[in-house]
Write a protein that holds these residues in place. Sequence first.
Motif, PDB file in Angstrom:
ATOM      1  N   THR A 189      -5.653  -9.183 -40.970  1.00  0.00           N
ATOM      2  CA  THR A 189      -4.443  -8.415 -40.653  1.00  0.00           C
ATOM      3  C   THR A 189      -3.209  -9.029 -41.306  1.00  0.00           C
ATOM      4  OG1 THR A 189      -4.073  -9.662 -38.606  1.00  0.00           O
ATOM      5  CG2 THR A 189      -5.369  -7.634 -38.437  1.00  0.00           C
ATOM      6  N   LYS A 211      -9.929 -10.386 -36.611  1.00  0.00           N
ATOM      7  CA  LYS A 211      -8.593 -10.150 -36.065  1.00  0.00           C
ATOM      8  C   LYS A 211      -8.495 -10.794 -34.697  1.00  0.00           C
ATOM      9  CE  LYS A 211      -9.509  -5.775 -33.642  1.00  0.00           C
ATOM     10  NZ  LYS A 211      -9.018  -6.262 -32.306  1.00  0.00           N
ATOM     11  N   SER A 271      -3.963  -8.057 -32.340  1.00  0.00           N
ATOM     12  CA  SER A 271      -3.575  -7.633 -33.683  1.00  0.00           C
ATOM     13  C   SER A 271      -3.168  -6.165 -33.734  1.00  0.00           C
ATOM     14  CB  SER A 271      -4.736  -7.866 -34.662  1.00  0.00           C
ATOM     15  OG  SER A 271      -5.011  -9.238 -34.804  1.00  0.00           O
ATOM     16  N   TRP A 296     -14.142  -4.107 -37.961  1.00  0.00           N
ATOM     17  CA  TRP A 296     -13.226  -5.063 -37.324  1.00  0.00           C
ATOM     18  C   TRP A 296     -13.945  -5.835 -36.226  1.00  0.00           C
ATOM     19  CZ3 TRP A 296      -8.748  -6.210 -39.437  1.00  0.00           C
ATOM     20  CH2 TRP A 296      -8.098  -5.257 -40.234  1.00  0.00           C
TER      21      TRP A 296
END
Length: 336
Positions: free
Chosen positions: A8, A30, A34, A59
């Motif tokens: 990120t 992340k 985030s 993710w």
Amino acid sequence: MILVTGATGILGRVIVLELLKKGKQVRATKRKSSNLKDVLESYRFYTDQPDFYFNQIEWVNVDFEDSESLENVLKDVEEVYHCSAKVSFNPKDEKELYRNNSEVTQKLLFALDSNQVKKFLFVSSIAVLDGYNEKGEMDENSDFNEKLHHSDYAISKYVSEMEVWRAQYEGLNTVIINPGLIIGSGNWNHSSGKLFKELSNGFTFPGSTAYVDVRDVANVAIELMEKSIFGQRFIVTSENIKYKTISDKVRKVFGKKPVKIISDSVLDILPVFSTLLGWLIPILKLANKTNVETVKSDSKITNKKIRETLNYEFIPIEKSVDFHLKNYAESISKSN
């Protein structure tokens, strides 16, 4: 599967995007907090298909303190781009810098299986460079000098590099890149957004630094990995430019007069105030001797090695600033 840590951040998100454009499978780390919406919005500056690419990202939240979490995030991973880091030159962040930089790098390297992970790229910084070559320039041989004063950020990156070299010695294919001050779009409360905001103020410093466009850093990182160039480190910068030059360009966009340079005589007394009053006024801790020497210096850093190794041409910083500053101004306008 390719793993990108710190995905990120201003650089990690662009490396992810460029890998996806090449048809790669990407897992991106992340924090639970985030802002993924910010990542998606920033992709609109870099591609005509932001949603298409963003929706391909796997993710995953990662806890670098938890071995099981690391084991899960590394499952089926063959390549790692380690971009995760904290950037700060404030002494109050000392413990956090070591925890988020050197300790995280150590834990990640210990957790991976070098028989499975074939390639590992580490994003370091020009902050670790000391000494000059015969041309008066810093290059890849400008090794960290432990006898000199350094910021905690620089030390944390140097310790991280030592962990990467250890892993290389033990059989992992590694490469290190040392970017200059990265200019990019998105993540406006940090990185370039914070930089543009600070540069738009009325005063700046007499020195200079080496700047580089985030797109260049991402492309160089990926090309080094694709060409399997290991066991080396590469400075990734475009140009050495005065703070005033960039500040004036930023201020002009916002209809402001040219910036004024803080004199050396004023800068020279700041470390005294930092020592005497830093405990009472925390912001003064930033004016320590190490930081003041940095903003006064005109260190020249050469990118000759990476240009010749990859036959690479960098985006001129004037064009880079124009592009990202336009994006920043548009974002500010929309938020107001």
